[in-house]
Design a protein around this motif. Sequence first.
Motif, PDB file in Angstrom:
ATOM      1  N   ASP A  39       0.055   3.245   8.437  1.00 25.87           N
ATOM      2  CA  ASP A  39      -0.910   4.417   8.435  1.00 25.87           C
ATOM      3  C   ASP A  39      -0.213   5.615   8.801  1.00 25.87           C
ATOM      4  OD1 ASP A  39      -3.249   2.776   7.715  1.00 25.87           O
ATOM      5  OD2 ASP A  39      -2.917   1.683   9.897  1.00 25.87           O
ATOM      6  N   GLN A  40       0.839   5.703   9.667  1.00 25.56           N
ATOM      7  CA  GLN A  40       1.571   6.993   9.789  1.00 25.56           C
ATOM      8  C   GLN A  40       3.103   6.569  10.356  1.00 25.56           C
ATOM      9  OE1 GLN A  40      -0.738   8.308  13.070  1.00 25.56           O
ATOM     10  NE2 GLN A  40      -0.390   6.660  14.518  1.00 25.56           N
ATOM     11  N   ASN A  62       3.143  -0.814   4.343  1.00 23.26           N
ATOM     12  CA  ASN A  62       1.755  -0.708   4.712  1.00 23.26           C
ATOM     13  C   ASN A  62       1.358  -0.096   5.920  1.00 23.26           C
ATOM     14  OD1 ASN A  62       1.167  -2.549   2.438  1.00 23.26           O
ATOM     15  ND2 ASN A  62       1.902  -4.322   3.486  1.00 23.26           N
ATOM     16  N   LYS A 114      -4.049   1.595  14.280  1.00 23.95           N
ATOM     17  CA  LYS A 114      -3.272   2.032  13.361  1.00 23.95           C
ATOM     18  C   LYS A 114      -1.965   1.339  13.064  1.00 23.95           C
ATOM     19  CE  LYS A 114      -4.658   6.836  12.357  1.00 23.95           C
ATOM     20  NZ  LYS A 114      -5.107   7.832  13.473  1.00 23.95           N
ATOM     21  N   THR A 115      -1.289   1.274  12.144  1.00 24.00           N
ATOM     22  CA  THR A 115      -0.002   0.483  11.916  1.00 24.00           C
ATOM     23  C   THR A 115       0.939   1.822  11.936  1.00 24.00           C
ATOM     24  OG1 THR A 115      -0.767  -1.395  10.881  1.00 24.00           O
ATOM     25  CG2 THR A 115       1.482  -0.783  10.706  1.00 24.00           C
ATOM     26  N   SER A 116       1.944   1.862  13.108  1.00 23.96           N
ATOM     27  CA  SER A 116       2.872   3.065  12.995  1.00 23.96           C
ATOM     28  C   SER A 116       4.329   2.503  13.013  1.00 23.96           C
ATOM     29  CB  SER A 116       2.398   4.100  14.478  1.00 23.96           C
ATOM     30  OG  SER A 116       1.059   4.129  14.463  1.00 23.96           O
ATOM     31  N   ARG A 142       0.914  -1.232   0.124  1.00 26.60           N
ATOM     32  CA  ARG A 142      -0.012  -0.023  -0.037  1.00 26.60           C
ATOM     33  C   ARG A 142       0.671   1.256   0.025  1.00 26.60           C
ATOM     34  NH1 ARG A 142      -2.619   1.876   4.654  1.00 26.60           N
ATOM     35  NH2 ARG A 142      -2.108   0.193   5.859  1.00 26.60           N
TER      36      ARG A 142
END
Length: 334
Positions: free
Chosen positions: A115-116, A113, A200-202, A93
């Motif tokens: 999110d932040q 992949n 989220k994935t951080s 992604r």
Amino acid sequence: MRNTRATVWNRDTGILRIAYIYASMKAIVYRSTGSWYNIKTGTGKAMSARIKGVFKIDDITSTNPIAVGDEVEIDIESESANTAMITAILPRRNYINRQSPAHKKHHHIVASNLDQSLLFATLRDPKTSQGFIDRFLVTSEAYHVPAIVVFNKADLYKSKELEKYAALKDMYAAIGYRTVLMSMKTNEGVAEVKEALENKTSLLSGHSGVGKSSFINAIFPELQLKTQDVSGWSGKGMHTTTFAEMFDLPLAGGGKVIDTPGMREFGLVDIPRQELSHYYPEMAKLITECQFNNCLHINEPGCAVKDGVINGTIHEDRYVSYVNILESIDEKSY
Ligand SMILES: Nc1nc2c(ncn2[C@@H]2O[C@H](COP(=O)(O)OP(=O)(O)OP(=O)(O)O)[C@@H](O)[C@H]2O)c(=O)[nH]1
Ligand SMILES: [Mg+2]
Ligand SMILES: [Zn+2]
């Protein structure tokens, strides 16, 4: 792909039997140590996996074909030994990559992949420069990963550093970047950062010794990740964490956090000089107003970015970091 033997329970007959089932499954990469990867399957089972043969991913020449955060397809190799073969990597992604410190021409994918990303910075022991922060923000913009800058070790800041933080906070807030002042000693800001991680994935990154692993330990005391000696920052940059690793967060809304080894420099990858200003959000808004559409915002007449610096809509320090980064991009490689 190959079929694998599995024990199947037939609900109607109540009989257990051995069956051959299609074994290809999806999994997520949690840790990479080079040849072995720690993965977790869709059902949450942790396994060790290897790559089957050689496979090329996208058109990236990276030093690591598979990165933490990658979604992969696997074949079970041994149920008893809990091992699998990675047979394919699913499209990413997004990802954060940087220049490999060893080979300037190679990329190293830090994680995928996402999110932040949370950049951990410190204004003391060690000092993180604005140039380092801006390089990281440019990459986050280029790869579409929202970024937050966490200034850790607030307990060590004297008035000089607190003033510096206030100035940086204002400068970044004006362009839309969130900053948080945090201390693992006093707990200031910890709840705020923890909340930002939920669901989220951080990615956590930053120099060695800024407290990335200490922060993860504070929110998961049971993990006890290795952190630098209690004597704290020795000034040497010890690189305590040696491999990137992802952890499932014990939060109601879930989420994942990726600890990474500290980095000395953050070398930009794939950003042509002409595009650099697109990744400075405050400049990107103005570039269509420059007289020349290939304006680098240095000496060109009718430059809306330089006008912005003069009239104060663009912070001078951000312009300085832009010029420094621009000079560091090797023109010949594009
Ligand atoms: N005074 C103070 N020390 C801190 C704080 N956070 C972390 N430390 C100390 O800083 C040192 C480095 O912390 P680590 O968590 O190992 O840093 P890291 O970013 O994981 O470093 P690498 O794994 O090498 O990239 C440790 O001795 C911590 O105890 C803080 O908020 N205040
Ligand atoms: Mg660490
Ligand atoms: Zn211009």
